[in-house]
Design a protein around this motif. Structure first.
Motif, short mmCIF file in Angstrom:
data_model
loop_
_atom_site.label_atom_id
_atom_site.label_comp_id
_atom_site.label_asym_id
_atom_site.label_seq_id
_atom_site.Cartn_x
_atom_site.Cartn_y
_atom_site.Cartn_z
N LEU A 146 0.85 -1.17 0.03
CA LEU A 146 -0.16 0.01 -0.04
C LEU A 146 0.91 1.17 -0.07
CD1 LEU A 146 -2.88 -0.92 2.44
CD2 LEU A 146 -2.73 -1.34 0.00
N ALA A 147 0.81 2.15 -0.75
CA ALA A 147 1.18 3.47 -0.84
C ALA A 147 1.11 4.55 0.24
CB ALA A 147 1.13 4.07 -2.22
N GLY A 148 2.01 5.32 0.32
CA GLY A 148 1.55 6.50 1.33
C GLY A 148 2.08 7.83 0.48
N ILE A 149 2.37 8.83 1.41
CA ILE A 149 2.66 10.13 0.70
C ILE A 149 3.93 10.73 0.99
CG2 ILE A 149 2.15 12.38 0.29
CD1 ILE A 149 -0.65 11.75 1.24
N VAL A 150 5.13 10.56 0.02
CA VAL A 150 6.42 11.03 0.13
C VAL A 150 6.61 12.27 -0.32
CG1 VAL A 150 8.78 10.48 -0.48
CG2 VAL A 150 7.08 8.59 -0.49
N THR A 151 7.01 13.24 0.49
CA THR A 151 7.21 14.69 0.07
C THR A 151 8.41 15.14 0.28
OG1 THR A 151 6.11 15.39 2.23
CG2 THR A 151 4.86 15.20 0.28
N THR A 152 8.95 16.25 -0.34
CA THR A 152 10.34 16.51 -0.40
C THR A 152 10.19 17.75 0.79
OG1 THR A 152 9.82 18.33 -2.00
CG2 THR A 152 10.87 16.37 -2.69
N ASN A 153 9.59 18.84 0.75
CA ASN A 153 9.66 19.87 1.75
C ASN A 153 8.55 20.50 2.54
OD1 ASN A 153 12.74 20.53 0.98
ND2 ASN A 153 11.82 21.26 -0.96
N ARG A 154 7.32 19.80 2.31
CA ARG A 154 6.26 20.07 2.81
C ARG A 154 5.59 19.01 3.40
NH1 ARG A 154 2.34 23.40 -0.93
NH2 ARG A 154 0.97 22.74 0.84
N GLN A 155 5.48 18.88 4.76
CA GLN A 155 5.02 17.65 5.70
C GLN A 155 3.44 17.76 5.52
OE1 GLN A 155 5.94 17.56 9.50
NE2 GLN A 155 5.31 15.45 10.14
N VAL A 156 2.90 16.33 5.21
CA VAL A 156 1.55 16.20 5.06
C VAL A 156 1.11 15.58 6.57
CG1 VAL A 156 -0.32 14.87 3.91
CG2 VAL A 156 1.30 15.92 2.74
N ARG A 157 0.12 16.37 7.16
CA ARG A 157 -0.21 15.91 8.43
C ARG A 157 -1.73 15.46 8.35
NH1 ARG A 157 2.87 20.17 9.95
NH2 ARG A 157 4.51 19.73 11.47
N SER A 158 -2.32 15.91 7.34
CA SER A 158 -3.72 15.71 7.24
C SER A 158 -4.14 15.79 5.84
CB SER A 158 -4.73 16.68 7.82
OG SER A 158 -4.77 18.07 7.22
N LEU A 159 -5.28 15.54 5.38
CA LEU A 159 -5.86 15.66 3.75
C LEU A 159 -6.01 17.16 3.27
CD1 LEU A 159 -8.83 13.06 3.57
CD2 LEU A 159 -6.27 12.72 3.13
N ALA A 160 -5.99 18.16 4.26
CA ALA A 160 -6.01 19.42 3.98
C ALA A 160 -4.73 19.65 3.61
CB ALA A 160 -6.57 20.31 5.20
N ASP A 161 -3.59 19.01 3.87
CA ASP A 161 -2.27 19.48 3.73
C ASP A 161 -2.07 19.21 2.27
OD1 ASP A 161 -1.69 20.73 6.23
OD2 ASP A 161 -1.10 18.82 6.96
N LEU A 162 -2.58 18.42 1.51
CA LEU A 162 -2.40 17.86 0.04
C LEU A 162 -2.66 18.96 -0.86
CD1 LEU A 162 -3.95 14.35 0.37
CD2 LEU A 162 -1.77 15.21 0.26
#
Length: 343
Positions: A146-162
Motif C-alpha cells: 500500500l502506498a503513502g505520501i512521500v514529500t520533499t519539503n512540505r509535511q502532510v499531516r492531514s488531507l488538507a495539507d495536500l
C-alpha cells in the motif's frame, strides 16, 4: 526512434550468437537494475526455469532499460524486441484504458496475494482485458505494498495539507487528489527521483520500499502513512509469436513458473518495504499518519472516484461498471477475495 534502432541492433547481435544445440535462449528485458527488488524476483524466476528445464531453457537478461522502454514495452514485446519483459500497462501509450482504470478498484485488497487474486477475478469476467493484452502471453501478475505520501519539503499531516502539492500519482488517483486540492501528474517512476530533486514535483504517492529501492530517502524529508489502495496488473509477458514458437514442454515449464514468479515478487516486495522504512528512519525522514476519520474520508473518496472513472470508460465504448461491480462483489472483507461467489 533511436531507442528502437538500438534495441533492434542488440537483438540482431544476439541472434548472431546462437545458443548451444538443444538449448532455447530467451532474452529478458527490464528497465530496472539487477539489484532492484523486482529484478531479484526476476532472477528467482530465471533460476527456476533453468533448473526445471535442466538447462534446456536459458534466460539472458538485459537490465536497466537497455532493450525495453517503460511506456512502449508492450508494443516492443509484440514486435519481438525481447522475448520476455517487464510491462507496465498503466503507462502504455493508448490501448489499455481498462487495464489502467481497473487498478483503482482494489479497496480492501491490502496484501499482494489478494490484489493478484482480485485482478484474476476482473480479468476472468471482463473480455476487454484480454483484448487489451492481445499479442501478449502474460507470465506474471504483480501487486504491491500500500502506498503513502512521500514529500520533499512540505509535511502532510492531514488531507488538507495536500492542497497545492504537485504529486506524481497513478492514473486511478488523479481525480481523488484533484478533489483534495492537489496538483497530480502521471509519469514513470523512473523519472520521479530527478523530478523531486529538481523541484519539478513536491512528492509522490508511493510505498515505503521506494526510500531504498529508488533512493527517495536522498531527496524526501517526509512520509505520511495514509493507506492508499494498490491495484494489480499483468507485469511480465512474452510476445505471443515467440510463445507459439516454443515446444509444448517449454510452454508447460513457463506456465509452471508463473506462481513461482508471483510468489517471488510478493516476497521481495515485503522485504523491500522493511528495508525501505529502515532506510527512511536511518536518514531521519519524518514519518506521520492521519486520523481514522481522515482515513475513512479518503477511502470514501477513493471508492467514489473509482466508480466515476469506471463510468467514464463509456466514452471509449467500454463497460467499466461491469468490471467495477465484479471487483466490489469479489472483496468480501479485508484481503478476502471470492470470484463470482467462489473462493
Amino acid at each position: 526512434m533511436k531507442r528502437l534502432v538500438l534495441a533492434l541492433a542488440m537483438l540482431i547481435s544476439a541472434c548472431a550468437r546462437p545458443a548451444s544445440p538443444g538449448v532455447t535462449e530467451l532474452t529478458y528485458a527490464t528497465p530496472y537494475s539487477p539489484n532492484h527488488p523486482f529484478s531479484k524476483a526476476d532472477q528467482a524466476w530465471m533460476g527456476f526455469v533453468e533448473q526445471r528445464s535442466h538447462g534446456r531453457i536459458r534466460i539472458r537478461p538485459s537490465w536497466s532499460g537497455a532493450l525495453l522502454s517503460s511506456d512502449m514495452s508492450m508494443e516492443e514485446l509484440r514486435h519481438g524486441v525481447a522475448d520476455v519483459g517487464l510491462i507496465t500497462p498503466i503507462y502504455a501509450r493508448g490501448g489499455t484504458h481498462l487495464l489502467r482504470i481497473q487498478t483503482g478498484f482494489y479497496s480492501g485488497a491490502d496484501s499482494v496475494e489478494s490484489q493478484v487474486a482480485l485482478y484474476r477475478c476482473i480479468a476472468a469476467a471482463e473480455p476487454e482485458i484480454g483484448r487489451e493484452l492481445q499479442g501478449l502471453k502474460v507470465l506474471a501478475v504483480q501487486g504491491g505494498s500500500l502506498a503513502g505520501i512521500v514529500t520533499t519539503n512540505r509535511q502532510v499531516r492531514s488531507l488538507a495539507d495536500l492542497r497545492g502539492l504537485r504529486l506524481r500519482a497513478p492514473t486511478e488517483l488523479l481525480t481523488v487528489l484533484e478533489s483534495l486540492g492537489a496538483d497530480p501528474v502521471n509519469m514513470p517512476m523512473a523519472d520521479v527521483y530527478s523530478s523531486m530533486a529538481k523541484g519539478v514535483i513536491d512528492g509522490v504517492i508511493a510505498p515505503g520500499d521506494t526510500f531504498k529501492a529508488l533512493h527517495f530517502a536522498e531527496v524526501a524529508r517526509y512520509y505520511n502513512t495514509l493507506a492508499v489502495p494498490r491495484g494489480a496488473y499483468p507485469a511480465r509477458a512474452m510476445g505471443v509469436a515467440r510463445w507459439n514458437s516454443l515446444t509444448d514442454e517449454e510452454r508447460a515449464i513457463l506456465t509452471e513458473a508463473q506462481p513461482v514468479w508471483e510468489a517471488a515478487l510478493a516476497r521481495e516486495i515485503r522485504v523491500a518495504l522493511d528495508k525501505g522504512m529502515e532506510e527512511a528512519r536511518a536518514r531521519h525522514v519524518v514519518i506521520s499518519g492521519v486520523s481514522p476519520s481522515e482515513q475513512a474520508r479518503f477511502d470514501a473518496l477513493y471508492l467514489r472516484d473509482s466508480e466515476a472513472n469506471a463510468r467514464a470508460l463509456a466514452r471509449f465504448g467500454l463497460d467499466g461498471m461491469r468490471a467495477f461491480r465484479t471487483a466490489r462483489a469479489a472483496v468480501r472483507g479485508r484481503d478476502r477475495i471470492e470470484c463470482g461467489g467462489k473462493s
